[in-house]
Design a protein around this motif. Structure first.
Motif, PDB file in Angstrom:
ATOM      1  N   LEU A  55       0.844  -1.205   0.000  1.00 47.48           N
ATOM      2  CA  LEU A  55       0.000   0.000   0.000  1.00 47.48           C
ATOM      3  C   LEU A  55       0.874   1.248   0.000  1.00 47.48           C
ATOM      4  O   LEU A  55       0.635   2.195  -0.764  1.00 47.48           O
ATOM      5  CB  LEU A  55      -0.894   0.025   1.234  1.00 47.48           C
ATOM      6  CG  LEU A  55      -2.231  -0.736   1.178  1.00 47.48           C
ATOM      7  CD1 LEU A  55      -2.995  -0.514   2.479  1.00 47.48           C
ATOM      8  CD2 LEU A  55      -3.055  -0.247   0.000  1.00 47.48           C
ATOM      9  N   HIS A  91      -4.519 -12.142   4.783  1.00 54.22           N
ATOM     10  CA  HIS A  91      -4.370 -11.753   6.191  1.00 54.22           C
ATOM     11  C   HIS A  91      -5.695 -11.932   6.943  1.00 54.22           C
ATOM     12  O   HIS A  91      -5.741 -12.564   7.996  1.00 54.22           O
ATOM     13  CB  HIS A  91      -3.937 -10.281   6.208  1.00 54.22           C
ATOM     14  CG  HIS A  91      -3.660  -9.702   7.554  1.00 54.22           C
ATOM     15  ND1 HIS A  91      -2.588 -10.080   8.328  1.00 54.22           N
ATOM     16  CD2 HIS A  91      -4.315  -8.735   8.260  1.00 54.22           C
ATOM     17  CE1 HIS A  91      -2.590  -9.378   9.448  1.00 54.22           C
ATOM     18  NE2 HIS A  91      -3.630  -8.548   9.437  1.00 54.22           N
ATOM     19  N   TYR A  95      -6.724 -14.850   9.699  1.00 53.20           N
ATOM     20  CA  TYR A  95      -7.281 -14.457  10.999  1.00 53.20           C
ATOM     21  C   TYR A  95      -8.605 -15.181  11.268  1.00 53.20           C
ATOM     22  O   TYR A  95      -8.791 -15.785  12.332  1.00 53.20           O
ATOM     23  CB  TYR A  95      -7.492 -12.940  11.031  1.00 53.20           C
ATOM     24  CG  TYR A  95      -8.362 -12.469  12.165  1.00 53.20           C
ATOM     25  CD1 TYR A  95      -7.838 -12.313  13.451  1.00 53.20           C
ATOM     26  CD2 TYR A  95      -9.714 -12.215  11.966  1.00 53.20           C
ATOM     27  CE1 TYR A  95      -8.635 -11.906  14.501  1.00 53.20           C
ATOM     28  CE2 TYR A  95     -10.521 -11.799  13.008  1.00 53.20           C
ATOM     29  CZ  TYR A  95      -9.979 -11.651  14.272  1.00 53.20           C
ATOM     30  OH  TYR A  95     -10.776 -11.250  15.308  1.00 53.20           O
ATOM     31  N   PHE A 116      -7.597  -2.181  18.064  1.00 52.20           N
ATOM     32  CA  PHE A 116      -6.576  -2.764  17.192  1.00 52.20           C
ATOM     33  C   PHE A 116      -7.212  -3.487  15.998  1.00 52.20           C
ATOM     34  O   PHE A 116      -6.868  -3.231  14.832  1.00 52.20           O
ATOM     35  CB  PHE A 116      -5.703  -3.725  18.020  1.00 52.20           C
ATOM     36  CG  PHE A 116      -4.919  -4.704  17.210  1.00 52.20           C
ATOM     37  CD1 PHE A 116      -3.953  -4.274  16.329  1.00 52.20           C
ATOM     38  CD2 PHE A 116      -5.150  -6.072  17.339  1.00 52.20           C
ATOM     39  CE1 PHE A 116      -3.221  -5.184  15.580  1.00 52.20           C
ATOM     40  CE2 PHE A 116      -4.429  -6.985  16.596  1.00 52.20           C
ATOM     41  CZ  PHE A 116      -3.464  -6.546  15.719  1.00 52.20           C
ATOM     42  N   GLY A 120      -8.042  -2.375  11.812  1.00 55.92           N
ATOM     43  CA  GLY A 120      -7.664  -3.272  10.714  1.00 55.92           C
ATOM     44  C   GLY A 120      -8.861  -3.567   9.820  1.00 55.92           C
ATOM     45  O   GLY A 120      -8.767  -3.529   8.582  1.00 55.92           O
ATOM     46  N   PHE A 124      -9.576  -2.748   5.835  1.00 60.03           N
ATOM     47  CA  PHE A 124      -9.960  -3.773   4.854  1.00 60.03           C
ATOM     48  C   PHE A 124     -11.256  -3.372   4.133  1.00 60.03           C
ATOM     49  O   PHE A 124     -11.360  -3.490   2.913  1.00 60.03           O
ATOM     50  CB  PHE A 124     -10.116  -5.128   5.542  1.00 60.03           C
ATOM     51  CG  PHE A 124     -10.282  -6.255   4.568  1.00 60.03           C
ATOM     52  CD1 PHE A 124      -9.246  -6.569   3.694  1.00 60.03           C
ATOM     53  CD2 PHE A 124     -11.455  -6.985   4.506  1.00 60.03           C
ATOM     54  CE1 PHE A 124      -9.378  -7.608   2.770  1.00 60.03           C
ATOM     55  CE2 PHE A 124     -11.597  -8.023   3.587  1.00 60.03           C
ATOM     56  CZ  PHE A 124     -10.559  -8.332   2.724  1.00 60.03           C
ATOM     57  N   TYR A 164      -1.020  -1.524  12.480  1.00 60.88           N
ATOM     58  CA  TYR A 164       0.318  -2.090  12.662  1.00 60.88           C
ATOM     59  C   TYR A 164       0.917  -1.577  13.974  1.00 60.88           C
ATOM     60  O   TYR A 164       1.409  -2.342  14.797  1.00 60.88           O
ATOM     61  CB  TYR A 164       1.159  -1.653  11.460  1.00 60.88           C
ATOM     62  CG  TYR A 164       2.517  -2.290  11.312  1.00 60.88           C
ATOM     63  CD1 TYR A 164       2.947  -3.326  12.136  1.00 60.88           C
ATOM     64  CD2 TYR A 164       3.383  -1.847  10.321  1.00 60.88           C
ATOM     65  CE1 TYR A 164       4.194  -3.893  11.959  1.00 60.88           C
ATOM     66  CE2 TYR A 164       4.628  -2.417  10.138  1.00 60.88           C
ATOM     67  CZ  TYR A 164       5.033  -3.434  10.969  1.00 60.88           C
ATOM     68  OH  TYR A 164       6.275  -3.978  10.794  1.00 60.88           O
ATOM     69  N   GLN A 168       1.673  -3.583  18.285  1.00 60.21           N
ATOM     70  CA  GLN A 168       3.002  -3.811  18.844  1.00 60.21           C
ATOM     71  C   GLN A 168       2.974  -4.004  20.340  1.00 60.21           C
ATOM     72  O   GLN A 168       2.235  -3.339  21.048  1.00 60.21           O
ATOM     73  CB  GLN A 168       3.917  -2.627  18.518  1.00 60.21           C
ATOM     74  CG  GLN A 168       4.142  -2.451  17.036  1.00 60.21           C
ATOM     75  CD  GLN A 168       4.767  -3.672  16.413  1.00 60.21           C
ATOM     76  OE1 GLN A 168       5.788  -4.147  16.882  1.00 60.21           O
ATOM     77  NE2 GLN A 168       4.141  -4.201  15.365  1.00 60.21           N
TER      78      GLN A 168
HETATM   79  C1  HEM Z   1     -10.607  -7.609   9.800  1.00 56.99           C
HETATM   80  C2  HEM Z   1      -9.458  -7.066   9.583  1.00 56.99           C
HETATM   81  C3  HEM Z   1      -8.158  -7.382  10.301  1.00 56.99           C
HETATM   82  C4  HEM Z   1      -7.926  -8.111  11.435  1.00 56.99           C
HETATM   83  C5  HEM Z   1      -8.935  -8.799  12.328  1.00 56.99           C
HETATM   84  C6  HEM Z   1      -6.497  -8.102  11.655  1.00 56.99           C
HETATM   85  C7  HEM Z   1      -5.866  -8.773  12.685  1.00 56.99           C
HETATM   86  C8  HEM Z   1      -4.506  -8.808  12.887  1.00 56.99           C
HETATM   87  C9  HEM Z   1      -3.833  -9.591  13.863  1.00 56.99           C
HETATM   88  C10 HEM Z   1      -4.523 -10.533  14.846  1.00 56.99           C
HETATM   89  C11 HEM Z   1      -2.515  -9.336  13.769  1.00 56.99           C
HETATM   90  C12 HEM Z   1      -1.406  -9.968  14.581  1.00 56.99           C
HETATM   91  C13 HEM Z   1      -1.027  -9.181  15.776  1.00 56.99           C
HETATM   92  C14 HEM Z   1       0.074  -9.839  16.543  1.00 56.99           C
HETATM   93  O1  HEM Z   1       0.074 -11.062  16.661  1.00 56.99           O
HETATM   94  O2  HEM Z   1       0.954  -9.142  17.017  1.00 56.99           O
HETATM   95  C15 HEM Z   1      -2.341  -8.373  12.722  1.00 56.99           C
HETATM   96  C16 HEM Z   1      -1.130  -7.828  12.352  1.00 56.99           C
HETATM   97  C17 HEM Z   1      -0.976  -6.955  11.308  1.00 56.99           C
HETATM   98  N1  HEM Z   1      -1.948  -6.537  10.418  1.00 56.99           N
HETATM   99 FE1  HEM Z   1      -3.913  -6.956  10.519  1.00 56.99          FE
HETATM  100  N2  HEM Z   1      -5.895  -7.374  10.671  1.00 56.99           N
HETATM  101  C18 HEM Z   1      -6.870  -6.913   9.818  1.00 56.99           C
HETATM  102  C19 HEM Z   1      -6.693  -6.154   8.672  1.00 56.99           C
HETATM  103  C20 HEM Z   1      -5.479  -5.694   8.232  1.00 56.99           C
HETATM  104  C21 HEM Z   1      -5.278  -4.960   7.011  1.00 56.99           C
HETATM  105  C22 HEM Z   1      -6.376  -4.606   6.011  1.00 56.99           C
HETATM  106  C23 HEM Z   1      -3.942  -4.677   6.938  1.00 56.99           C
HETATM  107  C24 HEM Z   1      -3.161  -3.947   5.861  1.00 56.99           C
HETATM  108  C25 HEM Z   1      -3.572  -3.597   4.716  1.00 56.99           C
HETATM  109  C26 HEM Z   1      -3.312  -5.216   8.116  1.00 56.99           C
HETATM  110  C27 HEM Z   1      -1.974  -5.091   8.420  1.00 56.99           C
HETATM  111  C28 HEM Z   1      -1.364  -5.690   9.508  1.00 56.99           C
HETATM  112  C29 HEM Z   1       0.037  -5.524   9.840  1.00 56.99           C
HETATM  113  C30 HEM Z   1       1.054  -4.672   9.087  1.00 56.99           C
HETATM  114  C31 HEM Z   1       0.273  -6.325  10.962  1.00 56.99           C
HETATM  115  C32 HEM Z   1       1.595  -6.483  11.716  1.00 56.99           C
HETATM  116  C33 HEM Z   1       2.482  -7.425  10.981  1.00 56.99           C
HETATM  117  C34 HEM Z   1       3.795  -7.596  11.712  1.00 56.99           C
HETATM  118  O3  HEM Z   1       3.806  -7.629  12.938  1.00 56.99           O
HETATM  119  O4  HEM Z   1       4.803  -7.702  11.013  1.00 56.99           O
HETATM  120  N3  HEM Z   1      -4.276  -5.840   8.875  1.00 56.99           N
HETATM  121  N4  HEM Z   1      -3.569  -8.071  12.187  1.00 56.99           N
END
Ligand code: HEM
Lengths: 213, 324
Positions: A55, A91, A95, A116, A120, A124, A164, A168
């Motif tokens: 993005l 992603h 999840y 958090f 996200g 989306f 993001y 953390q």
């Molecule tokens: C319903 C939508 C979403 C849910 C429920 C969700 C959920 C999560 C969860 C559970 C994590 C892991 C957190 C961890 O274990 O520390 C995470 C990490 C992340 N998500 Fe999402 N997410 C969603 C949408 C998105 C979208 C649309 C993007 C980007 C376009 C995104 C980008 C990221 C990034 C960059 C991370 C961290 C990755 C890393 O630690 O390297 N998420 N998300």
């Protein structure tokens, strides 16, 4: 190199760059050492990070083109956006299907009550109409509104980076902050370019276009 | 004598609930098992075999003795996951960093300073602290605050044995533990990820609960560096971050110690950190857990991680949502 071949090369490089994380993951799963003790976490981080990075890269294209005058890169912006959506979809699917084991009640509770995940999910949701309307047919049908609609990629990227950051535990200082700084710089560049354009336009208006003649 | 793992074992010295024969060392034990095939000694041997299978180890350096938690033996998490997936920020924040970066850590020689409100303070060599005759193997559930879980065969001594030798005074109400600070061997300590050194604490009654263990080994081997060599705490009814690793200091104190994660983020991590499916982390639900290496977070988390019978009485009348 003529313009056509240059464009082909840019397309090829962009495609390879966007597909590389997917190929790398397939390699790791089927030929490499596997994903370790926690494959779900591995897939979540990989897909979230790749989606967000793409993005931000997609948003960098217009400022880079304006500054360098390298016009052919504009043609890959849509493709990079679609790849970002592809990784974001993986992603969200990981999840829902793995992490939450498709328990709808838990998914709803999680997404609706916690900033958090809510952020996200908002990111989306904003990306969905952009992906749907990315075809030539929709571009034609929407005309000027297409550009207006696709402006939503900015709030989507801001929400993704915020998500993001919110995810953390301690590491506030590295990758997420870098990403936020890059995004802020890109937004700043867009604003600056828009202001310069406007200033140039008004200057032209008052001085009767001395350079054009 | 039968061991019923479902019965509360608190306040029963382990020497009374563990049959004599299981205290034999492994070589003697094997001889005994061969000689007495088909007799009562079969059971520990079956346990050892099951653990060896889970560990994926070919050599016989695996416990034949399990005094607690035998009902979990078939669920034991494989050795490669137990030793390859660790939260040990001293060696890096990625789960694989500790296994990668802990190679040059020197766990021997090791001494532990015991200090504060006790009658026998001093610097103790590890060998003097952990008496071979008291060492047992126990299979415990392990629940990380991040929602993943494992089942691990630990080796160590009840913490209460060490505490009773230190002889805390009447002023001692809490026990404070500290991890070693060696930035030259622990690369994570060179960055301000956490306020080093890592600190944890227990209330004295928690520390003397029979489940609390000072651990020196896993799967019958010495602890690998990434698992907290040479000496770590295991309190299986609490989230994993309470089970502090590579301990160099044990202090008896009057005031509740400020543990590292509480200092970092007091609204997310408290002092007690008891496993509780009804008290969520601000950023995720604690109702379910992912028993690694399963990809699904589909196991229902149990109050006190399934050890309510042994530890629940210590929290009677306490508001667990307030004291998270
Ligand atoms: C319903 C939508 C979403 C849910 C429920 C969700 C959920 C999560 C969860 C559970 C994590 C892991 C957190 C961890 O274990 O520390 C995470 C990490 C992340 N998500 Fe999402 N997410 C969603 C949408 C998105 C979208 C649309 C993007 C980007 C376009 C995104 C980008 C990221 C990034 C960059 C991370 C961290 C990755 C890393 O630690 O390297 N998420 N998300």
């Amino acid at each position: 190199m003529n313009a056509k071949r240059q464009l082909l090369l840019v397309r090829l490089v962009a495609w390879a760059g966007a597909a590389a994380p997917l190929l790398w993951m397939i390699y790791r799963i089927f030929l490499g050492e596997g994903l370790g003790a926690d494959p779900t976490a591995e897939l979540t981080h990989w897909s979230g990070f790749t989606a967000t990075t793409l993005l931000v890269v997609g948003l960098a294209i217009t400022p880079v083109r304006r500054i360098t005058g390298w016009n052919s890169i504009q043609k890959v912006r849509r493709m990079i956006g679609l790849w970002a959506f592809f990784y974001a979809t993986i992603h969200v699917a990981v999840y829902a299907a793995l992490d939450q084991a498709l328990a709808l009640d838990f998914i709803l509770e999680d997404v609706l009550t916690r900033p958090f995940t809510l952020v996200g999910a908002a990111a989306f949701l904003l990306l969905i109409p952009l992906a749907v309307t990315s075809t030539r047919g929709w571009i034609r049908r929407l005309g000027k509104n297409w550009v207006r609609l696709h402006w939503l990629v900015y709030p989507a990227a801001v929400l993704a980076v915020l998500h993001y950051e919110l995810g953390q535990k301690t590491d506030f200082t590295r990758a997420p902050v870098t990403m936020a700084v890059v995004l802020a710089a890109l937004l700043g560049a867009r604003v600056w370019l828009a202001m310069r354009k406007r200033a140039a336009a008004s200057a032209r208006g008052t001085r009767a276009r001395p350079s054009e003649g | 004598m039968l061991i019923n793992p479902k019965k509360p074992w608190d306040d029963i010295p382990s020497s009374e609930i563990t049959p004599e024969d299981v205290y034999l060392n492994r070589r003697e034990f094997l001889g005994a098992a061969v000689g007495a095939a088909g007799l009562a000694t079969i059971r520990p041997e079956a346990v050892a075999a099951a653990i060896r299978r889970r560990a994926g180890l070919q050599d016989p350096e695996v416990p034949a003795i399990v005094s607690m938690g035998e009902e979990l033996r078939d669920d034991a998490t494989e050795w490669r996951h137990v030793t390859g997936h660790n939260n040990f920020y001293e060696f890096g924040t990625d789960k694989r960093d500790p296994a990668r970066n802990a190679g040059s850590f020197q766990p021997a020689p090791w001494s532990v300073r015991i200090e504060g409100e006790c009658e026998n303070p001093g610097d103790y060599a590890l060998e003097d602290l952990i008496r071979p005759g008291e060492v047992e193997d126990r299979i415990y559930r392990f629940r990380c605050v991040e929602t993943w879980s494992m089942v691990v065969p630990w080796r160590g001594v009840p913490l209460r044995n060490v505490i009773s030798r230190a002889a805390p005074t009447n002023n001692a109400r809490y026990v404070r533990f500290e991890t070693v600070f060696r930035p030259e061997e622990m690369p994570g300590q060179n960055a301000p990820i956490l306020p080093w050194p890592y600190v944890e604490g227990l209330r004295l009654d928690e520390a003397t609960n029979l489940l609390a263990m000072l651990v020196t080994g896993v799967y019958g081997r010495d602890l690998p560096n990434q698992n907290g060599a040479p000496l770590r705490l295991i309190v299986p009814w609490k989230y994993g971050f309470k089970s502090i690793k590579s301990i160099v200091k044990i202090s008896f104190v009057e005031e509740m110690p400020l543990n590292t994660w509480q200092e970092m983020q007091p609204n997310e991590y408290g002092f007690f950190a008891n496993v509780n499916p009804e008290v969520d982390h601000p950023r995720w639900s604690q109702a379910r857990e992912k028993p690694l290496p399963s990809p699904f977070r589909s196991r229902d988390t149990e109050l006190f991680n399934g050890y309510a019978e042994q530890v629940g009485h210590m929290y009677a009348g306490m508001d667990l949502a307030r004291w998270y």
